[in-house]
Design a protein around this motif. Sequence first.
Motif, PDB file in Angstrom:
ATOM      1  N   ILE A  31       0.829  -1.204   0.000  1.00 60.42           N
ATOM      2  CA  ILE A  31       0.000   0.000   0.000  1.00 60.42           C
ATOM      3  C   ILE A  31       0.866   1.258   0.000  1.00 60.42           C
ATOM      4  N   GLY A  32       1.982   1.215   0.705  1.00 61.69           N
ATOM      5  CA  GLY A  32       2.806   2.414   0.848  1.00 61.69           C
ATOM      6  C   GLY A  32       3.811   2.652  -0.252  1.00 61.69           C
ATOM      7  N   PHE A  33       4.236   1.604  -0.964  1.00 61.05           N
ATOM      8  CA  PHE A  33       5.321   1.759  -1.941  1.00 61.05           C
ATOM      9  C   PHE A  33       5.016   2.773  -3.037  1.00 61.05           C
ATOM     10  N   PRO A  34       3.845   2.732  -3.697  1.00 60.57           N
ATOM     11  CA  PRO A  34       3.613   3.717  -4.767  1.00 60.57           C
ATOM     12  C   PRO A  34       3.653   5.158  -4.270  1.00 60.57           C
ATOM     13  N   ALA A  35       3.183   5.404  -3.050  1.00 58.08           N
ATOM     14  CA  ALA A  35       3.234   6.760  -2.502  1.00 58.08           C
ATOM     15  C   ALA A  35       4.672   7.195  -2.268  1.00 58.08           C
ATOM     16  N   MET A  36       5.490   6.306  -1.733  1.00 56.32           N
ATOM     17  CA  MET A  36       6.895   6.640  -1.493  1.00 56.32           C
ATOM     18  C   MET A  36       7.629   6.913  -2.802  1.00 56.32           C
ATOM     19  N   ALA A  37       7.324   6.125  -3.835  1.00 52.67           N
ATOM     20  CA  ALA A  37       8.024   6.266  -5.104  1.00 52.67           C
ATOM     21  C   ALA A  37       7.638   7.533  -5.848  1.00 52.67           C
ATOM     22  N   SER A  38       6.426   8.028  -5.628  1.00 57.82           N
ATOM     23  CA  SER A  38       5.910   9.113  -6.468  1.00 57.82           C
ATOM     24  C   SER A  38       5.800  10.464  -5.766  1.00 57.82           C
TER      25      SER A  38
ATOM     26  N   TRP B  24      16.043   5.373 -13.783  1.00 59.15           N
ATOM     27  CA  TRP B  24      14.636   4.979 -13.808  1.00 59.15           C
ATOM     28  C   TRP B  24      13.758   6.035 -13.147  1.00 59.15           C
ATOM     29  N   ASN B  25      14.167   6.534 -11.993  1.00 57.25           N
ATOM     30  CA  ASN B  25      13.363   7.553 -11.316  1.00 57.25           C
ATOM     31  C   ASN B  25      13.248   8.821 -12.156  1.00 57.25           C
ATOM     32  N   LEU B  26      14.339   9.229 -12.802  1.00 52.55           N
ATOM     33  CA  LEU B  26      14.276  10.421 -13.651  1.00 52.55           C
ATOM     34  C   LEU B  26      13.379  10.176 -14.860  1.00 52.55           C
ATOM     35  N   ALA B  27      13.466   8.996 -15.450  1.00 54.53           N
ATOM     36  CA  ALA B  27      12.606   8.673 -16.588  1.00 54.53           C
ATOM     37  C   ALA B  27      11.138   8.753 -16.192  1.00 54.53           C
ATOM     38  N   MET B  28      10.796   8.218 -15.037  1.00 54.31           N
ATOM     39  CA  MET B  28       9.404   8.220 -14.574  1.00 54.31           C
ATOM     40  C   MET B  28       8.958   9.629 -14.188  1.00 54.31           C
ATOM     41  N   GLN B  29       9.743  10.302 -13.356  1.00 54.89           N
ATOM     42  CA  GLN B  29       9.328  11.580 -12.781  1.00 54.89           C
ATOM     43  C   GLN B  29       9.319  12.712 -13.802  1.00 54.89           C
ATOM     44  N   GLU B  30      10.161  12.631 -14.826  1.00 52.49           N
ATOM     45  CA  GLU B  30      10.222  13.688 -15.830  1.00 52.49           C
ATOM     46  C   GLU B  30       9.297  13.448 -17.021  1.00 52.49           C
ATOM     47  N   ASN B  31       8.827  12.236 -17.201  1.00 49.22           N
ATOM     48  CA  ASN B  31       8.073  11.905 -18.404  1.00 49.22           C
ATOM     49  C   ASN B  31       6.626  11.514 -18.159  1.00 49.22           C
ATOM     50  N   ILE B  32       6.200  11.420 -16.904  1.00 46.46           N
ATOM     51  CA  ILE B  32       4.830  10.999 -16.603  1.00 46.46           C
ATOM     52  C   ILE B  32       4.173  12.062 -15.728  1.00 46.46           C
ATOM     53  N   GLU B  33       2.974  12.473 -16.088  1.00 42.86           N
ATOM     54  CA  GLU B  33       2.283  13.524 -15.342  1.00 42.86           C
ATOM     55  C   GLU B  33       1.939  13.052 -13.925  1.00 42.86           C
ATOM     56  N   ASP B  34       1.837  14.013 -13.004  1.00 47.39           N
ATOM     57  CA  ASP B  34       1.733  13.690 -11.588  1.00 47.39           C
ATOM     58  C   ASP B  34       0.488  12.881 -11.254  1.00 47.39           C
ATOM     59  N   ARG B  35      -0.645  13.187 -11.884  1.00 42.37           N
ATOM     60  CA  ARG B  35      -1.878  12.508 -11.491  1.00 42.37           C
ATOM     61  C   ARG B  35      -1.865  11.026 -11.842  1.00 42.37           C
ATOM     62  N   MET B  36      -0.955  10.617 -12.732  1.00 47.00           N
ATOM     63  CA  MET B  36      -0.847   9.217 -13.126  1.00 47.00           C
ATOM     64  C   MET B  36       0.375   8.542 -12.524  1.00 47.00           C
ATOM     65  N   LEU B  37       1.248   9.308 -11.858  1.00 49.28           N
ATOM     66  CA  LEU B  37       2.567   8.801 -11.494  1.00 49.28           C
ATOM     67  C   LEU B  37       2.502   7.640 -10.505  1.00 49.28           C
ATOM     68  N   SER B  38       1.665   7.729  -9.478  1.00 49.20           N
ATOM     69  CA  SER B  38       1.597   6.636  -8.503  1.00 49.20           C
ATOM     70  C   SER B  38       1.111   5.352  -9.148  1.00 49.20           C
ATOM     71  N   ARG B  39       0.112   5.464 -10.033  1.00 49.33           N
ATOM     72  CA  ARG B  39      -0.379   4.251 -10.700  1.00 49.33           C
ATOM     73  C   ARG B  39       0.671   3.694 -11.651  1.00 49.33           C
ATOM     74  N   ALA B  40       1.419   4.571 -12.316  1.00 47.95           N
ATOM     75  CA  ALA B  40       2.510   4.084 -13.174  1.00 47.95           C
ATOM     76  C   ALA B  40       3.547   3.342 -12.345  1.00 47.95           C
ATOM     77  N   TYR B  41       3.898   3.908 -11.181  1.00 45.35           N
ATOM     78  CA  TYR B  41       4.849   3.226 -10.304  1.00 45.35           C
ATOM     79  C   TYR B  41       4.269   1.915  -9.779  1.00 45.35           C
ATOM     80  N   SER B  42       2.963   1.865  -9.549  1.00 42.92           N
ATOM     81  CA  SER B  42       2.372   0.631  -9.032  1.00 42.92           C
ATOM     82  C   SER B  42       2.401  -0.472 -10.083  1.00 42.92           C
TER      83      SER B  42
END
Length: 418
Positions: A122-129, A329-347
């Motif tokens: 439950i906590g991992f996607p929040a921590m990642a995003s 990987w973190n830069l690829a995710m954080q710079e290329n994916i919009e915030d409202r989708m980021l946690s689900r992308a990380y999940s």
Amino acid sequence: MTWANAVRPLRNRNFAWYFASRFVNTLGNMMASIALAFAVLDITDSPAALGQVLAAHTIPMVALLLYGGVIADRFPRTLVLQFSNFASAISQGAIALLVLGGHAEIWMLVVLSIVHGAVSGIGFPAMASVLPQLVPREHLQPANALISLTRNGMAVLGPTIGALLVVTVGAGWALAVDAATWLLAALLLLPVTLPPKQPDKERPDTIRELREGWTFFWSVPWLWAVVVGFGVLNLIHAGAWTTLGPAVADDTIGRQAWGLVLSAEAVGLLVTTVVLLRVRLERPLLLGMIGVSMMAPPMLVLGASPHLVGLVVAAFISGAGTEVFGMGWNLAMQENIEDRMLSRAYSYDALGSFVAIPVGQLAFGPLALAFGFRPVLVAAAIAYVAVVALVLCSRSVRTLPRRTDSESDTVAAPAAGA
């Protein structure tokens, strides 16, 4: 990048509190990983039993990752992290008490590991995003590097301290410290305030949000290519290095030496983090996949010739490569994916990357007993390099650039129901 710019994120109040939370939590975790492994081996000298305990954590974590992504995109991410940290403190504290009291049995550790794994999922996607909500985009690389610096710095000392505690006062004390740090990490998040969430125009619908996340995931070639590859890579690593590693070390170089090997890996991580505080990482996924291939040499050395010096050198190189991938990987995710989708992308990233880990944890013990520990480790190292090569066949992985100028470069989510 100057040193002043490298530490600038720490002047941000929200990031500073989050940084402190990650610091204390990481210290406990680095000691707990080696302590739990040898606590299980003290109860029953069986790598298969260790694999069962590790899988008991991983399976519920993987099962709840997608739900955790929806929760983190719907509610304040620090609140989700606080809940996860408090629950982890309780489950890890119970394990520590059982081990310290001499009452621990494998089934008890399995049950408590299931609880810990569930709240971790439950906590991992929040921590990642959460990081893009704490610092401006231009500070993402130094902010990621500072978090890595904390994690890797503690990883240098944590396994060695954990191993010393195991051979002196027992594994329970390291596990007790881990429980205390989960609690303190939750408290340190209380001062963090995040920007308000943009209200969803539609009524919250978990199935709709999961479907939207799935559609987005498969619409980004570099995203699914790396995640599918890591589904296999993590299976190999979890089975060969994490499960068989302590058992082979116990019979060859010894427990304390195994702690030194893990610390050498952490030194490689740490040194590379310091470099990445100053050096801009271009082509994040190309360099990242090349870096992660360096996780194969330690498995090869452990299988072919498990001597301390060779393992320390290989582990150091592995740590350096792992950090390059983690940053990329973190830069690829954080710079290329919009915030409202980021946690689900990380999940979805975590689900695909972690889903096969229990297979490795459960299968490599019996495989080693059937074919021999060392041949299985050598075969695992060869297979690891082959999978990395397959991922690099994707042009989108090799050519993905850095994005720092504007939000127009982010990949937008598809419309709901698409």
